[in-house]
Design an enzyme around this catalytic site. Sequence first.
Site, PDB file in Angstrom:
ATOM      1  CG  MET A   1      53.008  81.659  33.972  1.00  0.00           C
ATOM      2  SD  MET A   1      51.578  81.907  32.907  1.00  0.00           S
ATOM      3  CE  MET A   1      52.048  83.446  32.119  1.00  0.00           C
TER       4      MET A   1
ATOM      5  CG  MET B   1      47.576  82.036  37.864  1.00  0.00           C
ATOM      6  SD  MET B   1      47.930  83.371  36.695  1.00  0.00           S
ATOM      7  CE  MET B   1      47.171  82.750  35.186  1.00  0.00           C
TER       8      MET B   1
ATOM      9  CG  ASP C   1      51.217  86.809  30.976  1.00  0.00           C
ATOM     10  OD1 ASP C   1      51.305  86.559  32.188  1.00  0.00           O
ATOM     11  OD2 ASP C   1      50.253  87.402  30.464  1.00  0.00           O
TER      12      ASP C   1
ATOM     13  CG  ASP D   1      47.070  86.888  34.289  1.00  0.00           C
ATOM     14  OD1 ASP D   1      46.274  87.049  33.352  1.00  0.00           O
ATOM     15  OD2 ASP D   1      48.281  86.667  34.123  1.00  0.00           O
ATOM     16  N   GLY D   2      43.450  86.524  34.161  1.00  0.00           N
ATOM     17  CA  GLY D   2      42.691  85.512  33.435  1.00  0.00           C
ATOM     18  C   GLY D   2      41.217  85.815  33.346  1.00  0.00           C
TER      19      GLY D   2
ATOM     20  CG  HIS E   1      52.881  85.781  35.538  1.00  0.00           C
ATOM     21  ND1 HIS E   1      51.621  85.517  35.036  1.00  0.00           N
ATOM     22  CD2 HIS E   1      53.156  84.752  36.385  1.00  0.00           C
ATOM     23  CE1 HIS E   1      51.167  84.390  35.558  1.00  0.00           C
ATOM     24  NE2 HIS E   1      52.096  83.903  36.373  1.00  0.00           N
TER      25      HIS E   1
ATOM     26  CG  PHE F   1      46.642  78.448  25.892  1.00  0.00           C
ATOM     27  CD1 PHE F   1      47.264  78.379  24.663  1.00  0.00           C
ATOM     28  CD2 PHE F   1      46.641  77.318  26.704  1.00  0.00           C
ATOM     29  CE1 PHE F   1      47.882  77.205  24.248  1.00  0.00           C
ATOM     30  CE2 PHE F   1      47.246  76.151  26.295  1.00  0.00           C
ATOM     31  CZ  PHE F   1      47.866  76.095  25.062  1.00  0.00           C
TER      32      PHE F   1
ATOM     33  CG  HIS G   1      50.930  90.903  33.439  1.00  0.00           C
ATOM     34  ND1 HIS G   1      51.267  90.787  34.764  1.00  0.00           N
ATOM     35  CD2 HIS G   1      50.678  89.638  32.998  1.00  0.00           C
ATOM     36  CE1 HIS G   1      51.218  89.516  35.132  1.00  0.00           C
ATOM     37  NE2 HIS G   1      50.865  88.796  34.070  1.00  0.00           N
TER      38      HIS G   1
ATOM     39  N   GLY H   1      44.276  91.114  29.057  1.00  0.00           N
ATOM     40  CA  GLY H   1      44.895  91.015  27.746  1.00  0.00           C
ATOM     41  C   GLY H   1      43.961  91.433  26.647  1.00  0.00           C
TER      42      GLY H   1
ATOM     43  CB  SER I   1      48.539  90.458  29.589  1.00  0.00           C
ATOM     44  OG  SER I   1      49.334  89.412  29.069  1.00  0.00           O
TER      45      SER I   1
ATOM     46  CG  MET J   1      53.595  81.564  29.044  1.00  0.00           C
ATOM     47  SD  MET J   1      52.083  81.237  28.107  1.00  0.00           S
ATOM     48  CE  MET J   1      51.003  82.504  28.787  1.00  0.00           C
TER      49      MET J   1
END
Length: 214
Positions: free
Chosen positions: A67, A136, A34, A175-176, A65, A142, A32, A197, A7, A36
């Site tokens: 969000m 997720m 992200d 993811d996470g 992705h 974050f 990836h 990430g 990420s 936001m």
Amino acid sequence: MALIAPSILSADFARLGEEIKEAEQAGADWIHVDVMDGLFVPNLTFGPPVIGAVRSATKLPFDVHLMIERPELSIASYAAAGADRITIHAEACLHLHRTIHQIKELGLPAGVALNPATPVSVLDCIIDDLDLVLIMTVNPGFGGQSFIPQSLNKLRQLRKLLSERGLDHVHVQVDGGINSETSKLVMEAGANVLVAGNAVFGESDRAAAIAALR
């Protein structure tokens, strides 16, 4: 063997193109991205102009992705900027079926992401149309958060549902909080695409970091 999707949320934004190139050279499978909007999640990252600017840095697929609220309004812009696949949140879509098919009409694989508190059952009427489901494993918004262990049950439920429907070709992404320890747990539970990430961009030896995740 799992696909690894570093990420860029955890990359050095001042040298983003170079960071992406280094991830590719280190053995990444996807990049990836992200996105936001500061509304759906409490953070703001980047939009189509940044994606377009770094698209030439790699030949790897851009796994975008979203969000964001009302993703149907900007999906075409992300596709034009260079997205190779787009994932939207079930919680952000009033008309999820329509939005999934909007992605597919652009010729891209479509995914749906589920927040930690969203049950797998919300996919029951849409799962046959999906190419990817993203579980997720932290609350989105974050980087650098801790893995939520209850996510493993959701992964098992999802893998069971896909198997029952004959949909084993659908990617199961997480993811996470993914690192060399949690990667083993999520793969055992059914994940085959790992977003990481800090576990990649936070390490000086990115090749070793990606190998450890696998």
